[in-house]
Design an enzyme around this catalytic site. Structure first.
Site, PDB file in Angstrom:
ATOM      1  N   GLU A 270       0.851  -1.178   0.000  1.00  0.00           N
ATOM      2  CA  GLU A 270       0.000   0.000   0.000  1.00  0.00           C
ATOM      3  C   GLU A 270       0.892   1.235   0.000  1.00  0.00           C
ATOM      4  O   GLU A 270       1.779   1.349   0.842  1.00  0.00           O
ATOM      5  CB  GLU A 270      -0.841  -0.032   1.279  1.00  0.00           C
ATOM      6  CG  GLU A 270      -2.206   0.586   1.165  1.00  0.00           C
ATOM      7  CD  GLU A 270      -3.168  -0.177   0.255  1.00  0.00           C
ATOM      8  OE1 GLU A 270      -3.855   0.498  -0.514  1.00  0.00           O
ATOM      9  OE2 GLU A 270      -3.224  -1.428   0.306  1.00  0.00           O
TER      10      GLU A 270
ATOM     11  N   GLY B 141       1.413   5.625  -0.418  1.00  0.00           N
ATOM     12  CA  GLY B 141       0.815   6.816   0.170  1.00  0.00           C
ATOM     13  C   GLY B 141      -0.616   7.026  -0.295  1.00  0.00           C
ATOM     14  O   GLY B 141      -1.466   7.406   0.470  1.00  0.00           O
ATOM     15  N   PHE B 142      -0.858   6.788  -1.526  1.00  0.00           N
ATOM     16  CA  PHE B 142      -2.242   6.861  -2.028  1.00  0.00           C
ATOM     17  C   PHE B 142      -2.420   5.733  -3.034  1.00  0.00           C
ATOM     18  O   PHE B 142      -1.833   5.743  -4.088  1.00  0.00           O
ATOM     19  CB  PHE B 142      -2.526   8.202  -2.703  1.00  0.00           C
ATOM     20  CG  PHE B 142      -1.757   8.394  -3.980  1.00  0.00           C
ATOM     21  CD1 PHE B 142      -2.338   8.104  -5.210  1.00  0.00           C
ATOM     22  CD2 PHE B 142      -0.440   8.825  -3.956  1.00  0.00           C
ATOM     23  CE1 PHE B 142      -1.627   8.275  -6.371  1.00  0.00           C
ATOM     24  CE2 PHE B 142       0.268   8.991  -5.116  1.00  0.00           C
ATOM     25  CZ  PHE B 142      -0.320   8.716  -6.341  1.00  0.00           C
TER      26      PHE B 142
ATOM     27  N   VAL C  71       0.118  -0.694  -4.692  1.00  0.00           N
ATOM     28  CA  VAL C  71       1.233  -0.884  -5.602  1.00  0.00           C
ATOM     29  C   VAL C  71       1.276  -2.336  -6.071  1.00  0.00           C
ATOM     30  O   VAL C  71       1.166  -3.257  -5.265  1.00  0.00           O
ATOM     31  CB  VAL C  71       2.571  -0.519  -4.918  1.00  0.00           C
ATOM     32  CG1 VAL C  71       3.713  -0.616  -5.914  1.00  0.00           C
ATOM     33  CG2 VAL C  71       2.498   0.880  -4.321  1.00  0.00           C
TER      34      VAL C  71
ATOM     35  N   LYS D 199       1.831   1.973  -9.231  1.00  0.00           N
ATOM     36  CA  LYS D 199       0.957   2.486  -8.169  1.00  0.00           C
ATOM     37  C   LYS D 199      -0.338   2.952  -8.818  1.00  0.00           C
ATOM     38  O   LYS D 199      -0.327   3.819  -9.706  1.00  0.00           O
ATOM     39  CB  LYS D 199       1.654   3.624  -7.432  1.00  0.00           C
ATOM     40  CG  LYS D 199       0.830   4.161  -6.301  1.00  0.00           C
ATOM     41  CD  LYS D 199       1.599   4.656  -5.102  1.00  0.00           C
ATOM     42  CE  LYS D 199       2.448   5.840  -5.259  1.00  0.00           C
ATOM     43  NZ  LYS D 199       3.080   6.302  -4.042  1.00  0.00           N
TER      44      LYS D 199
ATOM     45  N   ASP E 209       7.853  12.627   4.139  1.00  0.00           N
ATOM     46  CA  ASP E 209       7.477  11.317   4.669  1.00  0.00           C
ATOM     47  C   ASP E 209       8.679  10.384   4.658  1.00  0.00           C
ATOM     48  O   ASP E 209       8.604   9.258   4.183  1.00  0.00           O
ATOM     49  CB  ASP E 209       6.297  10.749   3.863  1.00  0.00           C
ATOM     50  CG  ASP E 209       5.513   9.719   4.665  1.00  0.00           C
ATOM     51  OD1 ASP E 209       5.764   9.593   5.891  1.00  0.00           O
ATOM     52  OD2 ASP E 209       4.661   9.027   4.079  1.00  0.00           O
TER      53      ASP E 209
END
Ligand SMILES: *[C@@H]1O[C@H](CO)[C@@H](O)[C@H](O)[C@H]1NC(C)=O
Ligand SMILES: *[C@@H]1O[C@H](CO)[C@@H](O)[C@H](O)[C@H]1NC(C)=O
Ligand SMILES: *[C@@H]1O[C@H](CO)[C@@H](O)[C@H](O)[C@H]1NC(C)=O
Ligand SMILES: *[C@@H]1O[C@H](CO)[C@@H](O)[C@H](O)[C@H]1NC(C)=O
Ligand SMILES: *[C@@H]1O[C@H](CO)[C@@H](O)[C@H](O)[C@H]1NC(C)=O
Ligand SMILES: *[C@@H]1O[C@H](CO)[C@@H](O)[C@H](O)[C@H]1NC(C)=O
Ligand SMILES: *[C@@H]1O[C@H](CO)[C@@H](O)[C@H](O)[C@H]1NC(C)=O
Ligand SMILES: *[C@@H]1O[C@H](CO)[C@@H](O)[C@H](O)[C@H]1NC(C)=O
Ligand SMILES: *[C@@H]1O[C@H](CO)[C@@H](O)[C@H](O)[C@H]1NC(C)=O
Length: 854
Positions: free
Chosen positions: A575, A577-578, A581, A595, A692
């Site tokens: 998973e 960030g948005f 994958v 992604k 991040d």
């Protein structure tokens, strides 16, 4: 030197009978038997002292070995052999030491007619670029002779050089280094507090019957000469006399003293001062070792040439006190007279157990910049160079400057820096040594007419004049080297990038940086268009111009191509960030990670946009590379290069069956991540903030090269004049900069904070936030600080690092991590400093693990 318990045990084992009671730690001792024949074991325990002597061969490349004539009854084995130097003017030992530690350095010279010529030598000893002493063995009674000094080491290696000053051949019999206690001797000189060293004049203890004392009776292996004088009656005690300070005096010194018969007479010590400006340090060690009656007192003051030296002192009962001046003293009139004179109150004469006199030696010439020394040594090592005068300090004194170098010639108080390196026509082979990039002020590099192979490294772009002609280099010539002061002819396998169908855009730094800056103008425009179109739901396919621009770097895919490359979204990798994958394959061969974001919420779209924005602009070998993207209807997808070896988090925890990586590898990865971030911060305009940074976002290639991933939260950083941007706080708990969290002001230093947390995680392998409440402090940075204050080092370290954490580089990295996680962003270092420090750590880790200069 060996510092292990093993050594101690081995030592005790071999010395059981004679020295069991005395067995002292030889930690940090360096005892070199110069000229020890190769036919003998390279180390041995000397039977009288119990000292572990070893051959000097690993610390010097030159010289020949000899043995003194046997009629000389030299009892200690180390002094029977010697090394002499017929070749070269300056020959140097290069000895690793602890930086900023005071060492007692002693050298022995015994001629003993080893060469049968009966010509005793006279020569100079240098410490680095500075004259230490002239050894004149031609004087009467000067064979054997020794030189001793106390020296505060400014770097982590010492160059001890023998220099010809006439026609005779320099020689040395032994070299002995002993680190001293931290709060004992002071070496500061009056003129320059940084550069003092002390030459021993006398070290005396009063006794009627005693012998010369050294190790193991003296823990630091100082040599104490016994001394008695008729008019100074000797007193002694059999009681224990404690050693008050950190001078660790031998027992015999503590239990014996002298005191004048006539209580009104002072106790006087005299010596001549050759030079009126000579400065001296005097240490008087004393203890009350007599039983005093109730009506008796002993109090005296110390004078040098009549000037009071200290307040009156009363010796402590059975406890040594040491009187020393805090600053060195000069003597007027060439004569020094140190007097202990009783005060009017005192009924007893003064008393003294022992004293030491040192003269300050001025080491005014600065040593060559330490980084440059490390770099040039590493270049020497890489090419296996054996140039006779490449010994000692590279740049100074100027008449000993290494062949092929030129250095900035500033004044003697500033460390010289290497500006020019000429290794032309000396048969070099292999690639261009990476250490050359650490010669940061290098302006002139001539490696022409050798047999160098491999590609041109990017760092050469920083050097002004380069001659690499007549070698065997290959590959393409980076843009930064396409200049007329870079001479490359005579390398038939080198080509200009345009002339060959070479690989896709170079990921290498300078080129990428040029690309980054150059394309940004086009791409920002492109992105604006892209977003405008996107919001209007106009398919960007219809915009040939934009498509063309995007395709400058990346490929655009249709949704059906995405389905095909992911095999209809089989094989989810995780998973991001948005969105999720997936693993994918391009053209049946190239592995990619895809992604996919199926939701079209504004938040997701924003992150998608941010990531495209960053990845289109930023190309760097430590950032994950964007292969292409898909933007079709509601379908958004990003196609990246596939980074096959999992993420850093897995390699710290061993999860997913990943092997746990060792310290050296961790350090390398940390350095790469820091470089990637530095590139985002300083290499791109406008600069970018990742926001991040965490172990789960550091992907690893097969060779464990790091790739920073997940730019969904990244932002362009403030433009000129501003230091922060205001954003809605986002990021991963535990890694989040507390200042950003409380103020919403985002700056590059927020990444520095997260990077510090990442570094702590790499050192400790503990959760960044303790959710189980097993730690006193839940945040990792606060917890590490707390444990460090308590000295609970072992609690902090990742047990998987095993013995590795003896390495100073771990401590340096820890210190760095602490500074990166400073609650106040102003106190955190910029990323470029972090890179420099980690590079130094890594270099020291690779060199020897002995360095301290991160
Ligand atoms: C003496 O020191 C050397 C290293 O210099 C070490 O290898 C050797 O084991 C030591 N010998 C003893 C008996 O401790
Ligand atoms: C050695 O020198 C350094 C500065 O180079 C100084 O900070 C340190 O206190 C000195 N050490 C001693 C024991 O005097
Ligand atoms: C002791 O020394 C003082 C001062 O030097 C002197 O006057 C005195 O005569 C001396 N006493 C003896 C017993 O020698
Ligand atoms: C101290 O006292 C003793 C007797 O206890 C005496 O013999 C001696 O003379 C006295 N010493 C002095 C300096 O008064
Ligand atoms: C070294 O540099 C100085 C100036 O910094 C210059 O005068 C001198 O000629 C140079 N020497 C060599 C051998 O290049
Ligand atoms: C380097 O040294 C060679 C020979 O020692 C000399 O011919 C050449 O001019 C030097 N190069 C530079 C740039 O000074
Ligand atoms: C570069 O090196 C080559 C080979 O050593 C030499 O012939 C040439 O003169 C050098 N060029 C310059 C500009 O120093
Ligand atoms: C240069 O290196 C190559 C391969 O490394 C070797 O085959 C060749 O003999 C070398 N040439 C010289 C002149 O040393
Ligand atoms: C340059 O040569 C080396 C071997 O000497 C080879 O490994 C490398 O791939 C070559 N690079 C290029 C770009 O041809």
């Amino acid at each position: 030197m060996e510092r292990s318990l093993e050594l101690l045990l081995a030592l005790i084992a071999t010395m059981t009978i004679i020295h069991l009671v005395h067995a002292q730690d030889q930690r940090g001792f360096i005892s070199l038997d110069c000229g020890l024949p190769e036919s003998e074991p390279s180390s041995y325990i000397e039977s009288v002292t119990g000292l572990n002597f070893s051959s000097d061969a690993t610390f010097i490349q030159s010289g020949e070995t000899g043995t003194i004539q046997t009629y000389l009854k030299i009892s200690l084995k180390p002094y029977r052999t010697l090394r002499y130097f017929r070749e070269g003017t300056r020959n140097c030992y290069d000895i690793p030491v602890e930086k900023r530690r005071i060492y007692l350095i002693k050298a022995w010279f015994i001629y003993g007619n080893y060469d049968g010529l009966d010509i005793r030598p006279k020569f100079d000893m240098y410490l680095g670029p500075n004259l230490w002493a002239t050894v004149d063995m031609q004087k009467l009674f000067n064979d054997p002779t020794s030189e001793e000094m106390l020296h505060n080491s400014t770097s982590d290696s010492l160059q001890i050089c023998l220099v010809k000053s006439g026609t005779t051949t320099p020689l040395i019999s032994s070299l002995e280094l002993r680190p001293l206690g931290r709060d004992s001797y002071s070496t500061k000189s009056l003129i320059d507090p940084k550069s003092g060293s002390l030459k021993l004049l006398e070290r005396i203890y009063y006794t009627n019957s005693g012998n010369e004392i050294r190790y193991p009776d003296d823990a630091y292996d100082r040599q104490w000469t016994p001394h008695s004088q008729l008019w100074l009656p000797h007193i002694s005690t059999t009681s224990d006399v404690s050693d008050g300070g950190s001078y660790k005096l031998p027992k015999a010194v503590r239990q014996n003293a002298a005191t004048p018969t006539n209580a009104s007479e002072p106790l006087t010590i005299e010596w001549t001062s050759e030079n009126p400006n000579d400065q001296y340090y005097m240490y008087e060690h004393l203890a009350e070792i007599q039983d005093l009656q109730a009506n008796e007192t002993r109090e005296f003051a110390v004078f040098l040439n009549g000037h009071s030296f200290s307040d009156p002192v009363t010796p402590e009962k059975l406890e040594i006190i040491t009187m020393a001046s805090h600053t060195p003293r000069t003597c007027e009139g060439g004569k020094c007279s140190l007097q202990l004179t009783r005060t009017w109150r005192s009924t007893l004469p003064p008393l003294l157990n022992a004293y030491e006199i040192y003269r300050v030696i001025q080491f005014t010439q600065s040593e060559t910049n330490e980084k440059d020394v490390v770099a040039i040594k590493s270049i020497k090592h890489a090419y296996g160079l054996n140039i006779i005068n490449w010994q000692g300090d590279p740049c100074v004194p100027q008449h000993f400057m290494w062949d092929g170098l030129n250095c900035s010639s500033t004044d003697i108080s500033i460390p010289p820096i290497i500006t020019s390196l000429n290794l032309s026509s000396i048969g070099l082979s292999g690639t261009i040594a990476a250490a050359i990039q650490n010669l940061e002020q290098l302006e002139n590099l001539d490696l022409s007419n050798n047999n160098l192979t491999g590609e041109l490294p990017e760092f050469l772009g920083n050097i002004m004049f380069i001659n690499l002609s007549e070698n065997n280099l290959n590959g393409s010539i980076p843009a930064a080297l396409q200049r007329k002061d870079v001479i490359l002819h005579g390398n038939p396998r080198l080509f200009h990038p345009g002339t060959s169908c070479s690989k896709s855009p170079s990921k290498k730094f300078p080129v990428a940086m040029v690309a980054c800056v150059a394309t940004v103008v086009i791409l920002v425009a492109a992105l604006v268009l892209f977003l405008v179109f996107r919001k209007k739901k106009v398919s960007t396919v219809d915009d040939p111009q934009l498509g063309q621009r995007m395709s400058l770097i990346n490929k655009r895919f249709t949704y059906s191509e995405v389905i095909k490359m992911t095999n209809n979204f089989q094989g989810a990798l995780g998973e991001g960030g948005f969105g999720r994958v997936y693993r994918g394959t391009l053209n049946d061969s190239e592995h990619v990670a895809v992604k996919v974001c199926n939701e079209s919420s504004p938040q997701f779209f924003k992150q998608f946009k941010a990531e495209v924005d960053i990845l289109l602009r930023a190309h760097h070998k430590y950032l994950v590379n964007l292969v292409g993207y898909c933007d079709e209807g509601n379908h958004l997808a990003l196609v990246y290069e596939f980074v096959p070896n999992g993420d850093l988090k897995e390699h710290l925890s061993g999860k997913q069956g990943r092997p746990i990586i060792n310290w050296g590898m961790r350090l390398k990865i940390a350095m790469e991540v820091s470089q990637g971030l530095e590139y985002l911060h300083d290499g791109c305009k406008p600069s970018m903030i990742h926001r991040d940074v965490k172990t789960a976002n550091i992907l690893l290639c097969e060779d464990f090269q790091a790739k920073i991933a997940d730019f969904g939260l990244s932002r362009s950083s403030p433009v000129a004049g501003e230091t922060h941007v205001l954003t809605v706080v986002a990021g991963t708990p535990g890694y989040l900069d507390p200042e950003y969290h409380s103020t919403s002001r985002l700056s590059k230093k927020s990444d520095v904070y997260s990077f510090g947390i990442l570094l702590l995680e790499m050192i400790t392998n503990k959760p960044v936030i303790d959710v189980d409440g097993t730690r006193e402090m839940s945040g990792i940075a606060q917890w590490v600080r707390l444990e460090l204050e308590r000295g609970e080092i072992t609690k902090i370290m990742d047990p998987n690092l095993y013995v590795d954490y003896n390495s100073p580089s771990v401590w340096n990295a820890l210190t760095l991590a602490i500074s990166c996680t400073d609650p106040s962003s102003a106190n955190r270092p910029p990323m470029s400093d972090v890179v420099t420090k980690l590079k130094a750590c890594l270099a020291s880790e690779n060199l020897s693990g002995l360095s301290e200069f991160c």
